[in-house]
Design a protein around this motif. Structure first.
Motif, PDB file in Angstrom:
ATOM      1  N   ASP A 129      30.716  37.767  55.826  1.00 36.23           N
ATOM      2  CA  ASP A 129      30.442  37.026  54.607  1.00 36.23           C
ATOM      3  C   ASP A 129      31.145  37.711  53.466  1.00 36.23           C
ATOM      4  N   GLU A 130      32.084  38.592  53.771  1.00 32.30           N
ATOM      5  CA  GLU A 130      32.607  39.538  52.766  1.00 32.30           C
ATOM      6  C   GLU A 130      34.155  38.611  52.550  1.00 32.30           C
ATOM      7  N   PHE A 131      34.488  38.446  51.088  1.00 31.53           N
ATOM      8  CA  PHE A 131      35.580  38.126  50.380  1.00 31.53           C
ATOM      9  C   PHE A 131      36.243  39.011  49.598  1.00 31.53           C
ATOM     10  N   VAL A 132      37.584  39.269  49.539  1.00 28.30           N
ATOM     11  CA  VAL A 132      38.238  40.075  48.312  1.00 28.30           C
ATOM     12  C   VAL A 132      39.230  39.412  47.689  1.00 28.30           C
ATOM     13  N   VAL A 133      39.040  39.442  46.265  1.00 25.95           N
ATOM     14  CA  VAL A 133      39.972  38.849  45.465  1.00 25.95           C
ATOM     15  C   VAL A 133      40.948  39.660  44.742  1.00 25.95           C
ATOM     16  N   VAL A 134      42.191  39.402  44.861  1.00 22.73           N
ATOM     17  CA  VAL A 134      43.058  40.397  43.977  1.00 22.73           C
ATOM     18  C   VAL A 134      43.939  39.634  42.860  1.00 22.73           C
ATOM     19  N   CYS A 135      43.743  40.273  41.731  1.00 19.42           N
ATOM     20  CA  CYS A 135      44.020  39.718  40.538  1.00 19.42           C
ATOM     21  C   CYS A 135      45.301  40.713  39.870  1.00 19.42           C
ATOM     22  N   GLU A 136      46.498  40.260  39.696  1.00 21.66           N
ATOM     23  CA  GLU A 136      47.410  41.131  39.020  1.00 21.66           C
ATOM     24  C   GLU A 136      47.576  40.559  37.724  1.00 21.66           C
ATOM     25  N   ALA A 137      48.269  41.342  36.775  1.00 19.95           N
ATOM     26  CA  ALA A 137      48.604  41.085  35.580  1.00 19.95           C
ATOM     27  C   ALA A 137      47.461  40.881  34.519  1.00 19.95           C
ATOM     28  N   GLN A 138      46.391  41.420  34.804  1.00 18.07           N
ATOM     29  CA  GLN A 138      45.437  41.017  33.969  1.00 18.07           C
ATOM     30  C   GLN A 138      44.626  42.362  33.467  1.00 18.07           C
ATOM     31  N   SER A 139      43.977  42.379  32.320  1.00 23.50           N
ATOM     32  CA  SER A 139      43.346  43.674  31.880  1.00 23.50           C
ATOM     33  C   SER A 139      41.935  43.649  32.663  1.00 23.50           C
ATOM     34  N   GLU A 140      41.128  44.809  32.401  1.00 22.00           N
ATOM     35  CA  GLU A 140      39.853  44.887  32.842  1.00 22.00           C
ATOM     36  C   GLU A 140      38.974  44.053  32.367  1.00 22.00           C
ATOM     37  N   GLU A 141      39.060  43.622  31.361  1.00 23.07           N
ATOM     38  CA  GLU A 141      38.036  42.612  30.628  1.00 23.07           C
ATOM     39  C   GLU A 141      38.248  41.117  31.255  1.00 23.07           C
ATOM     40  N   GLU A 142      39.616  40.948  31.352  1.00 24.45           N
ATOM     41  CA  GLU A 142      40.087  39.552  31.960  1.00 24.45           C
ATOM     42  C   GLU A 142      39.321  39.668  33.515  1.00 24.45           C
ATOM     43  N   ALA A 143      39.529  40.673  34.110  1.00 24.88           N
ATOM     44  CA  ALA A 143      38.996  40.648  35.381  1.00 24.88           C
ATOM     45  C   ALA A 143      37.531  40.527  35.307  1.00 24.88           C
ATOM     46  N   ARG A 144      36.759  41.302  34.665  1.00 22.89           N
ATOM     47  CA  ARG A 144      35.357  40.669  34.449  1.00 22.89           C
ATOM     48  C   ARG A 144      34.891  39.497  34.160  1.00 22.89           C
ATOM     49  N   GLN A 145      35.913  38.675  33.436  1.00 19.88           N
ATOM     50  CA  GLN A 145      35.742  37.452  33.233  1.00 19.88           C
ATOM     51  C   GLN A 145      35.796  36.736  34.387  1.00 19.88           C
ATOM     52  N   VAL A 146      36.709  37.043  35.352  1.00 18.57           N
ATOM     53  CA  VAL A 146      36.920  36.337  36.736  1.00 18.57           C
ATOM     54  C   VAL A 146      35.681  36.548  37.528  1.00 18.57           C
ATOM     55  N   ALA A 147      35.274  37.849  37.881  1.00 21.86           N
ATOM     56  CA  ALA A 147      34.036  38.152  38.575  1.00 21.86           C
ATOM     57  C   ALA A 147      32.641  37.178  38.091  1.00 21.86           C
ATOM     58  N   GLN A 148      32.682  36.820  36.625  1.00 26.97           N
ATOM     59  CA  GLN A 148      31.557  36.045  36.009  1.00 26.97           C
ATOM     60  C   GLN A 148      31.738  34.655  36.573  1.00 26.97           C
ATOM     61  N   ARG A 149      33.009  34.070  36.571  1.00 20.65           N
ATOM     62  CA  ARG A 149      33.518  32.788  36.861  1.00 20.65           C
ATOM     63  C   ARG A 149      32.938  32.693  38.666  1.00 20.65           C
ATOM     64  N   LEU A 150      33.247  33.617  39.374  1.00 24.68           N
ATOM     65  CA  LEU A 150      32.923  33.715  40.704  1.00 24.68           C
ATOM     66  C   LEU A 150      31.682  33.571  40.983  1.00 24.68           C
ATOM     67  N   GLU A 151      30.832  34.541  40.413  1.00 26.62           N
ATOM     68  CA  GLU A 151      29.326  34.487  40.443  1.00 26.62           C
ATOM     69  C   GLU A 151      28.877  33.125  40.123  1.00 26.62           C
ATOM     70  N   THR A 152      29.297  32.697  39.112  1.00 24.35           N
ATOM     71  CA  THR A 152      28.703  31.307  38.532  1.00 24.35           C
ATOM     72  C   THR A 152      28.994  30.195  39.527  1.00 24.35           C
ATOM     73  N   ALA A 153      30.391  29.985  40.060  1.00 22.03           N
ATOM     74  CA  ALA A 153      30.714  29.031  40.952  1.00 22.03           C
ATOM     75  C   ALA A 153      29.840  28.984  42.183  1.00 22.03           C
ATOM     76  N   VAL A 154      29.630  29.989  42.625  1.00 26.00           N
ATOM     77  CA  VAL A 154      28.576  30.261  44.060  1.00 26.00           C
ATOM     78  C   VAL A 154      27.205  30.012  43.477  1.00 26.00           C
ATOM     79  N   ALA A 155      26.806  30.689  42.419  1.00 19.69           N
ATOM     80  CA  ALA A 155      25.315  30.519  42.237  1.00 19.69           C
ATOM     81  C   ALA A 155      24.603  29.054  42.496  1.00 19.69           C
ATOM     82  N   GLY A 156      23.693  29.018  42.866  1.00 19.18           N
ATOM     83  CA  GLY A 156      22.972  27.532  43.015  1.00 19.18           C
ATOM     84  C   GLY A 156      23.620  26.879  44.055  1.00 19.18           C
ATOM     85  N   LEU A 157      24.311  27.358  45.155  1.00 18.49           N
ATOM     86  CA  LEU A 157      24.805  26.952  46.283  1.00 18.49           C
ATOM     87  C   LEU A 157      23.490  26.588  47.122  1.00 18.49           C
TER      88      LEU A 157
END
Length: 439
Positions: free
Chosen positions: A362-390
């Motif tokens: 049940d492990e997934f890995v996401v690779v994001c290029e050409a993004q700052s660390e803060e932009e990557a944190r926003q991606v992480a938040q979107r991922l958690e929100t997308a799965v939350a409530g499933l």
């Protein structure tokens, strides 16, 4: 004076039909006498054509110029020569590059106006010392007399053409200017073109635009070095994706090729099988996402690009919360359905250039290029929100499934891919502990 354009003269129309600035060239060519004269450069570019007489041959002035080709006529002089003789003619013209003051006669078969083959004489004359005519070589074409009717004794008529039609491979021959002068039926069929539809430069149109540069590069390599080359390409405008492999060899002297020959093989089914096997080896069969093998390759590519061009990239390690309870309560069939749904939600949050892979279980890995660390944190938040409530519901029982995402940002080419993954994994467990503490 000539502006690198082919000069062409119409027969029997008088001087008034010939521009005054071109008449000296006409007069100079006339001094060599012959039924049809073509002044050429050694790369087979036609610089001038002059028709002195009208005989039974099918040579037409308009048919041997690029001007007429643009008007829809697809002929090239070599197309009028019997296929069995094309290789020898192109090869010999290439060899003449190295000679000086040549005046050589070749006996070949050419198409008669009544559509049958008849012997003709082609005199190749060195005109590099004749400043009156643009070009390096003059080809003087005249009908052969009765005294050479035995010149082709012992030669099977149509030997090359007959053999070319028997083999299942497609065959194309071209002159040194890249103009195709012969194709067999298999080539027309493989490239999905009517008879004659590949002649001249039109063969290029049969190649998918995205693959055309690779094939032209292989042709250039053959012509510049005489080496055998291979190229695989898609057929343009095919009803379904069709793949062809071309093997190209030089004609005549490999150091100074007089043209090239290509064999064509339809490899569509082979390509489909190979693609399917490659996809199976690099993708997860359940979710269709890249597997760990492809993930590692994508990470190495990201690391290499960062080392070459600078910048940074991020890895997000994702692990489902409470997924074990789903499997324990309802079995792996329901668990698989959850994994498929989660993978779909994760993909919907990412850019087309990002990678999301199933790392295992049940492990997934996401690779994001050409993004700052803060932009990557926003991606992480979107991922958690997308799965939350499933919510997984079977009968009267429902379970909520969430996800923990650990971020590792990399801006140093000194950090290995393995260390980066391990750092993202550790950060994921810290996030998971916080989730359990909150819960």
């Amino acid at each position: 004076m000539f502006d690198n354009e082919p000069l062409w003269f119409l027969q029997a129309l008088g001087d008034e039909a010939i521009p005054a600035e071109h008449r000296p060239v006409r007069d100079a060519m006339a001094s060599y006498s012959g039924e049809t004269l073509l002044a050429m450069t050694f790369d087979a570019s036609i610089t001038a054509v002059f028709r002195l007489g009208r005989g039974p041959l099918a040579f037409d002035i308009e048919a041997v110029t690029e001007t007429s080709r643009e008007q829809g006529l697809s002929y090239h002089p070599v197309e009028l020569i019997h296929p069995d003789d094309v290789v020898a003619v192109l090869g010999r013209l290439a060899e003449l590059r190295e000679e000086q003051g040549f005046d050589e006669t070749m006996v070949v078969r050419a198409i008669h106006a009544e559509s049958h083959w008849q012997p003709i004489l082609i005199d190749a004359i060195d005109i590099r010392g004749d400043d009156r005519i643009p070009g390096d070589i003059l080809l003087r074409v005249t009908p052969a007399g009765d005294d050479i009717t035995g010149a082709f004794d012992g030669i099977e008529p149509g030997e090359f053409e007959s053999l070319a039609q028997l083999v299942p491979l497609g065959i194309m021959t071209a002159d040194s200017n890249g103009l195709v002068v012969f194709t067999n039926d298999a080539a027309d069929r493989i490239l999905d073109r009517p008879m004659g539809g590949l002649h001249g430069t039109r063969w290029r149109e049969a190649v998918h635009p995205d693959d055309r540069e690779d094939l032209l590069g292989a042709v250039e390599s053959v012509m510049s070095g005489g080496h055998r080359e291979h190229a695989t390409f898609r057929v343009a405008d095919a009803d379904s994706e069709q793949w062809v492999t071309a093997t190209l060899v030089a004609l005549g002297n490999p150091q100074h090729p007089g043209g090239w020959l290509a064999t064509l093989e339809d490899v569509t089914e082979r390509h489909r099988v190979q693609s399917a096997l490659a996809h199976r080896a690099t993708h997860d069969p359940l979710t269709g996402l890249p597997n760990r093998t492809l993930l590692e390759d994508r990470l190495l590519q990201a690391q290499a690009r960062m080392g070459r061009f600078g910048g940074s990239y991020s890895v997000l390690f994702c692990d489902l919360d409470d997924f074990k309870e789903v499997n324990d309560r309802w079995g792996h069939r329901i668990g698989d359905e959850v994994l498929v749904e989660v993978s779909s939600r994760l993909q919907a949050c990412l850019r087309a250039d990002d990678t999301v892979a199933r790392h295992g279980g049940d492990e997934f890995v996401v690779v994001c290029e050409a993004q700052s660390e803060e932009e990557a944190r926003q991606v992480a938040q979107r991922l958690e929100t997308a799965v939350a409530g499933l919510s997984v519901t079977v009968g009267d029982v429902s379970l909520e499934v969430g996800i923990s995402v650990g971020l590792a940002h990399c801006s140093s080419a000194d950090e290995s891919v393995a260390d980066l993954l391990a750092r993202a994994d550790q950060n994921m467990y810290r996030v998971k502990q916080r989730h359990h503490h909150v819960g």
